[in-house]
Write a protein that holds these residues in place. Structure first.
Motif, PDB file in Angstrom:
ATOM      1  N   ARG A   1       0.830  -1.200   0.000  1.00 51.19           N
ATOM      2  CA  ARG A   1       0.000   0.000   0.000  1.00 51.19           C
ATOM      3  C   ARG A   1       0.870   1.257   0.000  1.00 51.19           C
ATOM      4  O   ARG A   1       1.985   1.186   0.505  1.00 51.19           O
ATOM      5  N   PRO A   2       0.411   2.345  -0.541  1.00 47.94           N
ATOM      6  CA  PRO A   2      -0.981   2.592  -0.930  1.00 47.94           C
ATOM      7  C   PRO A   2      -1.361   2.058  -2.305  1.00 47.94           C
ATOM      8  O   PRO A   2      -2.438   2.396  -2.799  1.00 47.94           O
ATOM      9  N   GLN A   3      -0.505   1.255  -2.937  1.00 46.61           N
ATOM     10  CA  GLN A   3      -0.914   0.662  -4.212  1.00 46.61           C
ATOM     11  C   GLN A   3      -2.194  -0.143  -4.002  1.00 46.61           C
ATOM     12  O   GLN A   3      -2.487  -0.604  -2.893  1.00 46.61           O
ATOM     13  N   THR A   4      -2.921  -0.317  -5.071  1.00 42.65           N
ATOM     14  CA  THR A   4      -4.153  -1.101  -4.988  1.00 42.65           C
ATOM     15  C   THR A   4      -4.104  -2.318  -5.912  1.00 42.65           C
ATOM     16  O   THR A   4      -5.095  -3.013  -6.062  1.00 42.65           O
ATOM     17  N   ARG A   5      -2.948  -2.523  -6.539  1.00 40.90           N
ATOM     18  CA  ARG A   5      -2.825  -3.647  -7.459  1.00 40.90           C
ATOM     19  C   ARG A   5      -1.847  -4.673  -6.886  1.00 40.90           C
ATOM     20  O   ARG A   5      -0.693  -4.357  -6.619  1.00 40.90           O
TER      21      ARG A   5
END
Lengths: 384, 92
Positions: A253-257
């Motif tokens: 995070r903060p990635q969402t993939r």
């Protein structure tokens, strides 16, 4: 939302504990394995709840003495037992997890137990089969459905019907509470996928981008995935590791993939399994225990040759760890709650098998020893 | 009105180990649901192990009123009827 990095509670304890205890939840009751700080000699005690199907047993790390056990029997409905004296005596919950009357839904069993945030003593969360999320504010004595999930207008779309899901029934599991923020939570469902809440469970959104769902007609879905186990990395709750029905994934995070981290597994073994166990002190290290997910999904060790696999680099590479385990004709596997680590600087790794054996390693998986045998089918092993 | 209720072994932990309990149920001809509610009042926790949260008897629980199996919780229970709860033998 960006949260300040902080040490995971587990990372604070780098001194070797004086003893270790394993709670072993089985299809026929609860056992305990204990050892001193040398971790060479183990003592098996139990059973408690003989004849009960115990799906999970957990210690409350906030007080060090409250234990909860999720149980049912073949004939009777599901319940939760609680002990406030470290397992010497037990009392049944006054109001066990149950769906709202009139909802038409029935809890078959409570499957997963998670103590709440350190700032909220007495708060626990439970995940059930079929998928339901429940909360207790009094140390497990009384439970209430988390309406933000159970009554969410999208819940049925996310989860499918109560008859869908795994052979033992669809499950809500891997309830994770961010150690930096009590309102920030993750849950995962088999099936349904992984979901996040930023408001203490009042609302949820799917978090499954990048995760495969190749059992679906459209594999690029927003939800409907089958995560088997999702855990925080040690000391870094912005990193999630996932063992999924369709592979191994990591999310920073903060990635969402999610990133696919299964490519380093040998093709002959594959990347299917149930548990995902991060190291207690190193965010780049984790263990898995692969099983045969080919053909009709035998759900046993591939080729009858059990082995754990460990990554030291966040999932880029995986190393087979099987020294001491049977070299052939061992047709068991390890369920999603049945593998764990202790808090020693050189982490002990433990797993319980579907054939009732408990195995342990005191050298981070380099060598293994059978610590107990002839127990019933093991559902969960927790180090406390 | 008093009813004698036979308790199967899986449920006796709620009744201090008793195989037979006598419970009082108000009304002339209470329903089976009323009788089970009275059983819950006398022995807290027992009902949820037998009945789910939607009020239905769980699949492996049978209740006999005298010699007949009764699954309708709205059925009236005659005065003096014997009640037997059975954790059904279902699969060996």
């Amino acid at each position: 939302m960006v949260r300040t990095a902080t040490k995971h509670p587990a990372a604070k304890r780098v001194d070797a504990p004086k003893r270790v205890r394993l709670l072993i939840a089985t299809r026929k009751g609860l056992w305990t394995l204990s050892a001193d700080g040398a971790r060479r000699t183990w003592k098996l005690t139990g059973p408690q709840f003989l004849g009960h199907i115990v799906h999970h047993a957990m210690l409350d790390p906030r007080d060090g003495k409250t234990l909860l056990a999720a149980a049912r029997t073949g004939h009777l409905g599901p319940t939760v037992f609680r002990s406030i004296d470290n397992g010497k005596t037990w009392k049944e919950a006054t109001t066990p997890p149950a769906f709202e009357p009139g909802s038409g839904r029935v809890v078959d069993h409570t499957f997963w137990l998670t103590p709440g945030h350190a700032s909220q003593p007495g708060v626990w969360f439970a995940g059930t089969s079929p998928q339901g999320l429940f909360r207790s504010d009094d140390g497990g004595a009384n439970w209430k459905g988390v309406a933000g999930f159970n009554a969410h207008p999208q819940r049925k779309a996310w989860c499918g019907g109560d008859q869908d899901g795994t052979p033992d029934g669809p499950k809500l599991h891997s309830i994770l509470v961010d150690p930096r923020d009590a309102a920030h939570m993750y849950i995962s469902m088999s099936s349904g996928g992984t979901f996040e809440s930023n408001d203490g469970g009042a609302d949820w959104h799917p978090l499954n981008q990048g995760v495969r769902a190749d059992f679906q007609p459209n594999p690029d879905l927003e939800f409907g995935h089958d995560p088997h186990c999702v855990r925080f990395a040690a000391g870094n709750p912005d990193r999630l590791y996932q063992q999924n029905h369709c592979g191994l994934f990591r999310l920073d995070r903060p990635q969402t993939r999610w990133q696919d981290i299964g490519g380093g597994m040998p093709k002959s073994v594959g990347y299917v399994g149930f548990p995902m166990v991060p190291h207690p002190h190193d965010a780049n290290t984790a263990w898995i225990f692969p099983m045969d997910g080919t053909d009709v999904w035998p759900r046993i060790s591939p080729g009858g040759k059990p082995a754990a696999y460990r990554t030291r680099d966040g999932g880029k590479t995986w190393k087979r760890q099987a020294e001491g385990m049977p070299k052939a004709q061992a047709w068991w596997t390890v369920k999603r709650q049945a593998m764990t680590v202790d808090l020693f600087p050189a982490a002990g790794v433990y797993f319980g098998t579907t054939s009732g054996e408990v195995w342990g390693s005191r050298d981070e998986g380099r060598s293994w020893k059978c610590l107990a045998a002839h127990l019933p089918h093991i559902y969960a092993v927790e180090s406390v | 009105m008093d009813y004698r209720v036979a308790i199967p072994s899986p449920l006796r932990s709620y009744c201090a180990g008793a195989a037979m309990v006598t419970i009082f149920c108000a009304g002339e001809t209470p329903t089976l649901g009323d009788v089970l509610a009275a059983l819950e009042s006398a022995h807290p926790g027992i009902r949820f192990r037998m009945q789910d949260e939607q009020g239905r008897l769980r699949p492996h629980i049978k209740v006999f009123v005298d010699a007949d199996v009764e699954r309708n919780l709205a059925a009236r229970v005659p005065r003096g009827a014997g009640i037997m709860i059975v954790a059904a033998l279902s699969g060996g």
